[in-house]
Design a protein around this motif. Sequence first.
Motif, PDB file in Angstrom:
ATOM      1  N   GLN A  10     -14.381 -70.242  -5.646  1.00 20.20           N
ATOM      2  CA  GLN A  10     -14.391 -68.897  -6.225  1.00 20.20           C
ATOM      3  C   GLN A  10     -13.982 -67.856  -5.186  1.00 20.20           C
ATOM      4  OE1 GLN A  10     -18.522 -69.042  -7.748  1.00 20.20           O
ATOM      5  NE2 GLN A  10     -17.676 -68.693  -9.789  1.00 20.20           N
ATOM      6  N   GLN A  11     -14.504 -67.984  -3.972  1.00 19.77           N
ATOM      7  CA  GLN A  11     -14.155 -67.053  -2.901  1.00 19.77           C
ATOM      8  C   GLN A  11     -12.666 -67.140  -2.565  1.00 19.77           C
ATOM      9  OE1 GLN A  11     -16.882 -68.336   0.113  1.00 19.77           O
ATOM     10  NE2 GLN A  11     -18.628 -67.243  -0.760  1.00 19.77           N
ATOM     11  N   THR A  12     -12.133 -68.355  -2.567  1.00 17.09           N
ATOM     12  CA  THR A  12     -10.708 -68.531  -2.303  1.00 17.09           C
ATOM     13  C   THR A  12      -9.871 -67.861  -3.383  1.00 17.09           C
ATOM     14  OG1 THR A  12     -11.055 -70.627  -1.115  1.00 17.09           O
ATOM     15  CG2 THR A  12      -8.862 -70.239  -2.021  1.00 17.09           C
ATOM     16  N   GLY A 155      -2.933 -71.114   2.308  1.00 15.67           N
ATOM     17  CA  GLY A 155      -3.071 -71.513   3.707  1.00 15.67           C
ATOM     18  C   GLY A 155      -3.595 -70.383   4.568  1.00 15.67           C
ATOM     19  N   TYR A 156      -3.095 -69.172   4.336  1.00 16.95           N
ATOM     20  CA  TYR A 156      -3.591 -67.999   5.071  1.00 16.95           C
ATOM     21  C   TYR A 156      -5.070 -67.773   4.789  1.00 16.95           C
ATOM     22  CZ  TYR A 156       1.267 -66.553   6.027  1.00 16.95           C
ATOM     23  OH  TYR A 156       2.555 -66.485   6.453  1.00 16.95           O
ATOM     24  N   SER A 157      -5.471 -67.957   3.516  1.00 16.14           N
ATOM     25  CA  SER A 157      -6.875 -67.718   3.153  1.00 16.14           C
ATOM     26  C   SER A 157      -7.793 -68.697   3.864  1.00 16.14           C
ATOM     27  CB  SER A 157      -7.056 -67.826   1.633  1.00 16.14           C
ATOM     28  OG  SER A 157      -6.978 -69.172   1.191  1.00 16.14           O
ATOM     29  N   ALA A 158      -7.297 -69.916   4.080  1.00 20.91           N
ATOM     30  CA  ALA A 158      -8.092 -70.892   4.822  1.00 20.91           C
ATOM     31  C   ALA A 158      -8.294 -70.435   6.268  1.00 20.91           C
ATOM     32  CB  ALA A 158      -7.412 -72.256   4.790  1.00 20.91           C
ATOM     33  N   MET A 159      -7.241 -69.835   6.843  1.00 21.81           N
ATOM     34  CA  MET A 159      -7.367 -69.290   8.196  1.00 21.81           C
ATOM     35  C   MET A 159      -8.319 -68.098   8.212  1.00 21.81           C
ATOM     36  SD  MET A 159      -3.644 -69.532  10.038  1.00 21.81           S
ATOM     37  CE  MET A 159      -2.615 -69.020   8.670  1.00 21.81           C
ATOM     38  N   ILE A 163     -12.816 -66.949  10.168  1.00 22.03           N
ATOM     39  CA  ILE A 163     -13.380 -65.790  10.863  1.00 22.03           C
ATOM     40  C   ILE A 163     -14.283 -64.978   9.936  1.00 22.03           C
ATOM     41  CG2 ILE A 163     -11.525 -65.627  12.566  1.00 22.03           C
ATOM     42  CD1 ILE A 163     -10.356 -63.327  10.929  1.00 22.03           C
ATOM     43  N   GLY A 164     -14.896 -65.676   8.976  1.00 22.90           N
ATOM     44  CA  GLY A 164     -15.922 -65.027   8.164  1.00 22.90           C
ATOM     45  C   GLY A 164     -15.498 -64.523   6.815  1.00 22.90           C
ATOM     46  N   ALA A 165     -14.319 -64.900   6.334  1.00 25.87           N
ATOM     47  CA  ALA A 165     -13.858 -64.409   5.036  1.00 25.87           C
ATOM     48  C   ALA A 165     -14.335 -65.278   3.882  1.00 25.87           C
ATOM     49  CB  ALA A 165     -12.332 -64.319   5.014  1.00 25.87           C
ATOM     50  N   GLY A 166     -15.022 -66.363   4.182  1.00 33.33           N
ATOM     51  CA  GLY A 166     -15.489 -67.235   3.117  1.00 33.33           C
ATOM     52  C   GLY A 166     -14.385 -68.163   2.637  1.00 33.33           C
ATOM     53  N   GLY A 167     -14.630 -68.832   1.520  1.00 35.71           N
ATOM     54  CA  GLY A 167     -13.629 -69.703   0.940  1.00 35.71           C
ATOM     55  C   GLY A 167     -13.659 -71.116   1.500  1.00 35.71           C
ATOM     56  N   LEU A 168     -12.662 -71.898   1.113  1.00 40.46           N
ATOM     57  CA  LEU A 168     -12.605 -73.300   1.494  1.00 40.46           C
ATOM     58  C   LEU A 168     -12.405 -73.492   2.995  1.00 40.46           C
ATOM     59  CD1 LEU A 168     -10.456 -74.551  -1.515  1.00 40.46           C
ATOM     60  CD2 LEU A 168     -12.838 -75.138  -1.063  1.00 40.46           C
ATOM     61  N   GLY A 169     -11.665 -72.586   3.628  1.00 45.49           N
ATOM     62  CA  GLY A 169     -11.474 -72.681   5.074  1.00 45.49           C
ATOM     63  C   GLY A 169     -12.778 -72.516   5.822  1.00 45.49           C
ATOM     64  N   ASN A 170     -13.563 -71.553   5.403  1.00 41.77           N
ATOM     65  CA  ASN A 170     -14.873 -71.332   6.013  1.00 41.77           C
ATOM     66  C   ASN A 170     -15.795 -72.523   5.789  1.00 41.77           C
ATOM     67  OD1 ASN A 170     -17.050 -69.569   7.172  1.00 41.77           O
ATOM     68  ND2 ASN A 170     -17.876 -69.800   5.117  1.00 41.77           N
TER      69      ASN A 170
END
Length: 212
Positions: A10-12, A155-159, A163-170
């Motif tokens: 959802q965050q992604t 891919g950017y959202s994972a990066m 640094i605290g933005a949530g989502g699948l990368g976090n």
Amino acid sequence: MWELLWPAIQQTLVMVVPSTILAVIIGFIPAIILTLTDENGLKPNKAVYKGLDFIVNTLRSLPFLILMVVIIPFTKLIVGTSIGEVASIVPLTVASAPFIARIIESALKEVDPGVIEAAKAFGASTTQIIFKVMIKEAVPAIISGITLSLISIIGYSAMAGTIGAGGLGNLAVRYGYQRFQTDVMIVTVIVLIIIVQGLQSLGNYLYNRLSK
């Protein structure tokens, strides 16, 4: 596992969907101007083209992580904070808009010149040629480019998540790397692959459908 994955997905989506829409809207503006002011365009203007071309290339050359840090004051000005999935929409949009602008510009320039000349012969205005001829003819290529851009934004959202933005990368970093939960890392990667494959398949379908 699902209790971890669903909020991350959802965050992604919160990061990716609005930033893609905004980047497409913003990207159309420089794309049209660059197409018009090119030496072979409808309204050639070397100064405008060179200036805008420089700005677009400069923004495209910045690595995303550096861009996020550089525009932190701007992000705070827009959304009031630089942390979280909503805040990440700003750098995601700024990073993606120049890329999308280039894709749309390229698609518009690939339109058959004969079609444009025919529109001129019928007395079509510049605005009519851009919106009723060039964009209409370039829709399949634009859709294909937006699909590619959407995958890049994921891919950017994972990066951004690192640094605290949530989502699948976090999720992957926080549980898979920092807590050594390899299963979470593997599942997160699989989910990302499924999302990307699904979007690419949808983009290919739309491209083939519209090309006909």
